[in-house]
Design an enzyme around this catalytic site. Sequence first.
Site, PDB file in Angstrom:
ATOM      1  N   HIS A 160      -1.840  -2.490   6.689  1.00 46.95           N
ATOM      2  CA  HIS A 160      -2.462  -3.710   6.167  1.00 46.95           C
ATOM      3  C   HIS A 160      -3.841  -3.968   6.782  1.00 46.95           C
ATOM      4  CE1 HIS A 160       1.006  -4.778   3.870  1.00 46.95           C
ATOM      5  NE2 HIS A 160       1.785  -4.935   4.924  1.00 46.95           N
ATOM      6  N   TYR A 324      12.530  -3.700   8.907  1.00 42.76           N
ATOM      7  CA  TYR A 324      12.891  -4.844   9.737  1.00 42.76           C
ATOM      8  C   TYR A 324      14.379  -5.144   9.752  1.00 42.76           C
ATOM      9  CZ  TYR A 324       7.945  -4.878   9.137  1.00 42.76           C
ATOM     10  OH  TYR A 324       6.633  -4.456   9.103  1.00 42.76           O
TER      11      TYR A 324
END
Length: 349
Positions: A160, A324
């Site tokens: 990102h 995650y």
Amino acid sequence: MQVFFSPDHQLRNPKTEFYGGQLVTPFESPNRVDLILTALQEAGIGTIQKTDQRSLTVARQVHDGGYLDFLSSCWREWQAAGHHGELISYVWPGRCMPSQQIPTAIAGKVGYYSLSADTAISDGTWEAACSSQSVALAATDAVVQGAPVAFGLCRPPGHHAARDQYGGYCFINNAAVSAQHALNEGRKRVAVLDIDFHHGNGTQDIFYERDDVLFVSLHGDPAHAFPHFLGFTDEKGRGAGEGFNRNFPMAPGTDYATWRLALEQALTDIDAFSAELLVVSLGVDAYENDPISFFKLASQDFADCGRLLGEAGVDTVFLMEGGYAIDRIGTNVVNVLTGFEAARALQTT
């Protein structure tokens, strides 16, 4: 397979993340690396090597110098300004304030250089980001020097991070550093394949006007998923880079059969590009029980994904991005890597 990591990733350990209107415990945490390392060791995958800090020479080729200087000093500036708590932006140069003037005050600088409020900066963040790009460089070196594959267990992740903005837990774009380093070392055409659930907006931003790096991303439709404002199918590159950017956004609830078709097309595009090296942004947050994603891949699907990547027959650098669901992160990473190795073993017999 050679595996690289740095214990300095532990220096980044923020306590807050702005998510769903609340300050929560960050989903991106140090134990992600520990769990992956344990799974790699239990599976007997490769040789695990610690890396030393390396220079930012390559990072400065893909990132704005002022941005990197900001990252190196912002925590000290934040504290010196008397702010309490971790550094999180609260104002941005939005559509009604499009100025490109870089503010003097640290609160303004943070807004200028950040793209989202999810990513807190605290003591040790810069050092961890530098160690992460060092891991990417070490893994890339292994492959350009003759290994068919290497895995860089990077943390924090990188995809990102744009040319001059951070966010989405990312600060230095490890995949971009890897691709640029490979080019510096003599590879002519490098492909970056991003299989993280979230679009690799930063990697796209860095290479959008270049034809020596093909960027291909499989991700959740940005109409529904972070980063929301980039990652649509009509983004194909600009100028010299036109035709060298491919996005495969997919809807909530996408299953593996649908996702696999996109991967097959991505690999067809990479083959047509005649890539001399493949950098895989390896996020495993497409997993069905990931807390901040909406695809439906099961753990065994990651093994088939790895097999398809191995059958591509391209020298490959895997770099860790997201994932995650920490109870399965190790298994899912191992499945990709073992699937890849099994396919490559068949090609050499």
